[in-house]
Design an enzyme around this catalytic site. Structure first.
Site, PDB file in Angstrom:
ATOM      1  N   ASP A 143      41.304  43.802  36.993  1.00 49.90           N
ATOM      2  CA  ASP A 143      41.029  43.629  38.422  1.00 49.90           C
ATOM      3  C   ASP A 143      39.926  42.638  38.761  1.00 49.90           C
ATOM      4  OD1 ASP A 143      39.051  45.245  37.358  1.00 49.90           O
ATOM      5  OD2 ASP A 143      38.877  46.503  39.138  1.00 49.90           O
ATOM      6  N   GLU A 144      39.423  41.875  37.792  1.00 50.69           N
ATOM      7  CA  GLU A 144      38.412  40.885  38.130  1.00 50.69           C
ATOM      8  C   GLU A 144      38.447  39.715  37.161  1.00 50.69           C
ATOM      9  OE1 GLU A 144      34.230  41.871  37.532  1.00 50.69           O
ATOM     10  OE2 GLU A 144      34.821  43.695  36.472  1.00 50.69           O
TER      11      GLU A 144
END
Length: 362
Positions: A110-111
């Site tokens: 997610d990043e």
């Protein structure tokens, strides 16, 4: 501009999905929208993997024991994780990044860091790139992302937290050093709880306190991390965005609601962990030579058993065989087993032309 190095000012964007796992679950199940949810197991020994913003309002956060989370938020809804779905959404997001730059360094599903100094769109303003990327993520996935924009990785990471959720912030070379001075060191990316506590004991509570320390002092107390802390206290971080960053290890573990005593049940519980770590390596074209089995007993004592082979594991069956080999000698166990873990290390990029075909048994 007050650039901190001899090279041109870099433009780094850190994109971070907002409550990613929980947001995917709320997207896919309308009945969960607007409600406090936790992704993870609700059992006595369960742990929260992610919490929705509604749950965070009660103080629920990731890595919190599920019983604590339930106490803080009695109406909390537990949802089992669906990592295959999260991985598929992550790939969609990665494809959007690739429309702007090949210089992408994922940190997790997610990043990621993006270096957009030179970008595929020829866009000059990094804030506009971040706005476009966030809008496209929303359009394609229905999910919100936040972003931080700065001239180095540390400050881009810090900036992405400033206007969460669904926002972005910029830290320029002009205001970077001043921003760091006012920040509590416990909020620094790269400073964990133990390091923050050590800094506190040394009288270092803020970036300004950190800046007052000499390089020699920081190396003496923090070893190899000393030069990094010395730099970031001044708004300096020379680390490059590394598109081909290979993790040092990949692992998965599980805590059981009832202690295990039989070999067969332990081996059965290990299978999904084996498939998870093998799946990561297969998806990312990574080979592994070292297999480690982690065993934690009911009294919280733990042991690890490892085996290293000359060449990368060729098939998931090879991994299964090694895990079985490592597991057998610990039976019968001296106490019940409350946790098992599988990790792979000695990781390397696979050469797709010469390496055997990866097979993922799911």
């Amino acid at each position: 501009m007050n650039d901190m190095s001899s090279t041109a000012v870099r433009k780094i964007v850190h994109v971070d999905m907002d409550a990613f796992y929980a947001s995917v679950e709320q997207r896919d199940n309308p009945q969960l929208r607007g409600k406090p949810i936790a992704v993870g197991g609700s059992a006595a020994r369960g742990v929260v993997a992610a919490a929705s913003y509604e749950a965070r309002a009660y103080g629920v956060h990731s890595a919190m024991p599920s019983v604590t989370a339930r106490r803080k938020c009695p109406d909390l809804i537990f949802v089992p994780p669906r990592f295959d779905v999260y991985k598929a959404v992550s790939q969609q997001i990665r494809q959007i990044f690739a429309e702007y730059t090949p210089d992408i360094e994922p940190l997790s599903l997610d990043e990621a860091y993006l270096d957009v100094t030179e970008n595929l769109r020829g866009m000059q303003i990094a804030t506009e790139i971040a706005l476009e990327i966030r809008a496209k993520i929303k359009q394609v996935t229905g999910l919100n992302a936040s972003a931080g924009i700065s001239y180095n990785k540390f400050l881009a990471k810090m900036a992405s937290d400033l206007n969460k959720p669904n926002g972005q912030a910029v830290i320029t070379p002009k205001n970077g050093p001043a921003f760091v001075e006012t920040l509590a060191v416990k909020k620094f990316h790269g400073v964990g709880p133990a390091t923050a506590e050590k800094m506190h004991r040394l009288g270092i509570d803020t970036g300004a306190d950190l800046k007052q320390q000499t390089l020699e002092f920081l190396v003496e107390h923090f070893g190899k991390a000393g030069p990094y802390f010395y730099g970031i206290a001044r708004g300096i971080d020379e680390r490059q965005v590394k598109p081909n960053r290979v993790r040092k290890s990949v692992g998965a573990e599980d805590t059981f609601s009832q202690d295990l005593h039989a070999y067969e049940s332990a081996r059965e519980e290990l299978q999904p962990l084996i498939e998870k770590v093998w799946g990561y390596c297969a998806t990312n074209g990574i080979g592994a030579k070292t297999v480690t089995l982690k065993v934690k007993y009911a009294d919280f004592n733990q042991i690890t058993r490892s085996k290293t082979i000359p060449a990368s594991l060729a098939e998931i069956t090879d991994l299964e065989d090694i895990i079985s080999l490592l597991l057998a000698p610990i039976f019968p166990p001296r106490k019940g087993i409350r946790l098992l873990g599988v990790s792979l290390s000695s990781l390397e990029r696979r050469n797709s032309g010469t390496e055997p075909q990866l097979r993922l048994a799911l």
